[in-house]
Write a protein that holds these residues in place. Structure first.
Motif, PDB file in Angstrom:
ATOM      1  N   ALA A 103       0.830  -1.205   0.000  1.00 47.67           N
ATOM      2  CA  ALA A 103       0.000   0.000   0.000  1.00 47.67           C
ATOM      3  C   ALA A 103       0.865   1.257   0.000  1.00 47.67           C
ATOM      4  O   ALA A 103       0.545   2.243  -0.671  1.00 47.67           O
ATOM      5  CB  ALA A 103      -0.935  -0.014   1.206  1.00 47.67           C
ATOM      6  N   SER A 104       1.972   1.237   0.759  1.00 44.26           N
ATOM      7  CA  SER A 104       2.898   2.376   0.736  1.00 44.26           C
ATOM      8  C   SER A 104       3.526   2.537  -0.638  1.00 44.26           C
ATOM      9  O   SER A 104       3.716   3.658  -1.128  1.00 44.26           O
ATOM     10  CB  SER A 104       3.992   2.183   1.793  1.00 44.26           C
ATOM     11  N   LEU A 105       3.834   1.413  -1.264  1.00 41.75           N
ATOM     12  CA  LEU A 105       4.411   1.442  -2.606  1.00 41.75           C
ATOM     13  C   LEU A 105       3.440   2.085  -3.595  1.00 41.75           C
ATOM     14  O   LEU A 105       3.818   2.941  -4.407  1.00 41.75           O
ATOM     15  CB  LEU A 105       4.740   0.017  -3.038  1.00 41.75           C
ATOM     16  N   ALA A 144       5.016   3.894  10.112  1.00 40.31           N
ATOM     17  CA  ALA A 144       4.816   4.474   8.784  1.00 40.31           C
ATOM     18  C   ALA A 144       6.142   4.640   8.060  1.00 40.31           C
ATOM     19  O   ALA A 144       6.259   4.336   6.860  1.00 40.31           O
ATOM     20  CB  ALA A 144       4.102   5.822   8.898  1.00 40.31           C
ATOM     21  N   ILE A 145       7.149   5.126   8.763  1.00 38.98           N
ATOM     22  CA  ILE A 145       8.476   5.299   8.154  1.00 38.98           C
ATOM     23  C   ILE A 145       9.032   3.951   7.706  1.00 38.98           C
ATOM     24  O   ILE A 145       9.611   3.834   6.616  1.00 38.98           O
ATOM     25  CB  ILE A 145       9.424   5.999   9.145  1.00 38.98           C
ATOM     26  N   ARG A 150      10.628   0.277   3.367  1.00 42.83           N
ATOM     27  CA  ARG A 150      10.581  -1.012   2.666  1.00 42.83           C
ATOM     28  C   ARG A 150      10.057  -0.851   1.248  1.00 42.83           C
ATOM     29  O   ARG A 150      10.501  -1.537   0.323  1.00 42.83           O
ATOM     30  CB  ARG A 150       9.738  -2.000   3.465  1.00 42.83           C
ATOM     31  N   ALA A 151       9.123   0.077   1.069  1.00 40.35           N
ATOM     32  CA  ALA A 151       8.644   0.361  -0.278  1.00 40.35           C
ATOM     33  C   ALA A 151       9.763   0.952  -1.135  1.00 40.35           C
ATOM     34  O   ALA A 151       9.941   0.575  -2.304  1.00 40.35           O
ATOM     35  CB  ALA A 151       7.450   1.314  -0.216  1.00 40.35           C
ATOM     36  N   LEU A 152      10.528   1.879  -0.565  1.00 33.45           N
ATOM     37  CA  LEU A 152      11.657   2.441  -1.303  1.00 33.45           C
ATOM     38  C   LEU A 152      12.702   1.369  -1.618  1.00 33.45           C
ATOM     39  O   LEU A 152      13.332   1.398  -2.685  1.00 33.45           O
ATOM     40  CB  LEU A 152      12.297   3.579  -0.498  1.00 33.45           C
ATOM     41  N   ALA A 158      16.087   3.210  -1.713  1.00 35.92           N
ATOM     42  CA  ALA A 158      16.298   3.413  -0.279  1.00 35.92           C
ATOM     43  C   ALA A 158      17.638   4.070   0.035  1.00 35.92           C
ATOM     44  O   ALA A 158      17.803   4.655   1.120  1.00 35.92           O
ATOM     45  CB  ALA A 158      16.184   2.078   0.464  1.00 35.92           C
ATOM     46  N   ASP A 159      18.595   3.998  -0.877  1.00 35.78           N
ATOM     47  CA  ASP A 159      19.894   4.630  -0.633  1.00 35.78           C
ATOM     48  C   ASP A 159      19.940   6.077  -1.117  1.00 35.78           C
ATOM     49  O   ASP A 159      20.800   6.844  -0.686  1.00 35.78           O
ATOM     50  CB  ASP A 159      21.005   3.838  -1.320  1.00 35.78           C
TER      51      ASP A 159
END
Length: 350
Positions: A103-105, A144-145, A150-152, A158-159
């Motif tokens: 869902a975050s993705l 939430a973060i 994890r989506a990033l 993520a980096d």
């Protein structure tokens, strides 16, 4: 506010992931700490986005903090090369925390990356002063973060895109002298897991630093000169010399993190500025003195007494006055530019 799931088709996800995964990594290393500007939009008379972008480019401003992922604000920046810190509003945090990583993705794809290239996004500021302004949202902040992170990761970003959350200095129960810096013990159940995440992901602690507030709220203990980098007096704390509120506040956060076992997390100032009107000490001359000194210290990688030579990335507040704000009058008068693009005072960002 529910997470928007229907604005992007689930079948698009594999393509989304593959495209973002091959994006080149961006270096976070710079010769000088960057200076950005906050683009507050709580106003009825703002110039159109194309005029804002021209204003930024004409003044050498290459980093902007946008407080809300409004398509009207995001989309015009696409392809400009201007790098963004994008705020994720407090009210969205519980939904991001309680739903899945998928869902975050989907939320990121629908609300952010359909409007702006990931290569232009440097930071997500998850909420703003959540622990003080909206304590209801506090338990949801770190979950939430983590879901966003994890989506990033799934997107291979993520980096290159860092996640954190801006905090007011009031999360410190003690801040004077700086070596006494400590977090409010009522907030450590959220702050310590957040610091653990920041430490593991090499992300900054985001803080909003306003010496003007220290001055107006602490007469006669904080002098105007001490708030404006104009003091000739030196305060000694553990053999370190302090001549201004800005350095002292940042170092109080550094000491507070050390008390919790985190000594290497960088500090980023996500808001700082000085009003031109609306209260004691406000004025264009003082605003120029304050912001010019912040820019000089940032560009020179001066650092703080606790961390000398370590540049502190900063976002100056604010691009324009915000006549839609409520509360005390000075809140409306932090703009460095008038809406016609003329500088409120002769500040340079280069």
């Amino acid at each position: 506010m529910a997470i928007q799931r229907m604005r992007i088709n689930q079948r698009f996800l594999p393509h989304l992931v593959s495209v973002f995964t091959i994006l080149p990594l961006l270096s976070h290393l710079t010769s000088a700490a960057p200076v950005g500007v906050c683009y507050g939009r709580v106003a009825s008379d703002l110039p159109p986005p194309p005029a804002v972008i021209h204003l930024l480019q004409a003044n050498g401003i290459s980093r902007i903090r946008i407080f809300n992922p409004d398509p009207e604000a995001l989309a015009p920046f696409s392809g400009t090369g201007i790098q963004l810190m994008i705020g994720i509003p407090n009210e969205i945090i519980p939904d991001l925390a309680n739903d899945t990583v998928s869902a975050s993705l989907i939320w990121l794809g629908s609300n952010i990356f359909t409007h702006i290239s990931p290569s232009q996004v440097k930071y997500f500021a998850v909420g703003n002063e959540v622990l003080l302004n909206d304590p209801y949202y506090s338990p949801f902040l770190v979950p939430a973060i983590l879901n966003l992170y994890r989506a990033l990761q799934m997107l291979g970003l993520a980096d290159t895109i860092k996640l954190s959350s801006p905090h007011a200095a009031a999360v410190l129960s003690d801040s004077y002298p700086p070596s006494a810096g400590a977090f409010d013990h009522n907030l450590t159940s959220v702050l310590v897991p957040l610091l653990k995440f920041l430490n593991e992901t090499e992300s900054p602690l985001m803080v909003n630093v306003y010496p003007f507030f220290s001055y107006v709220n602490n007469h006669p203990y904080v002098t105007l000169d001490y708030a404006l980098f104009r003091s000739s007096a030196v305060e000694i704390d553990r053999d370190l010399e302090y001549t201004n509120v800005y350095d002292a506040t940042i170092d109080a956060f550094v000491y507070a993190m050390e008390r919790e076992g985190f000594s290497r997390i960088p500090v980023m100032v996500t808001e700082t500025g000085w009003p031109t009107d609306g209260g004691d000490g406000a004025g264009a001359g003082n605003a120029l003195d304050y912001n010019r000194n912040v820019v000089m210290r940032t560009k020179g990688n001066i650092g703080t007494p606790k961390r000398p030579g370590v540049g502190v990335e900063v976002f100056l507040f604010d691009l324009f006055d915000e006549n839609g704000k409520t509360g005390v009058e000075f809140e409306k008068h932090f703009g460095m530019f008038r809406v016609d693009g003329i500088k409120a005072y002769d500040i340079s960002f280069i």
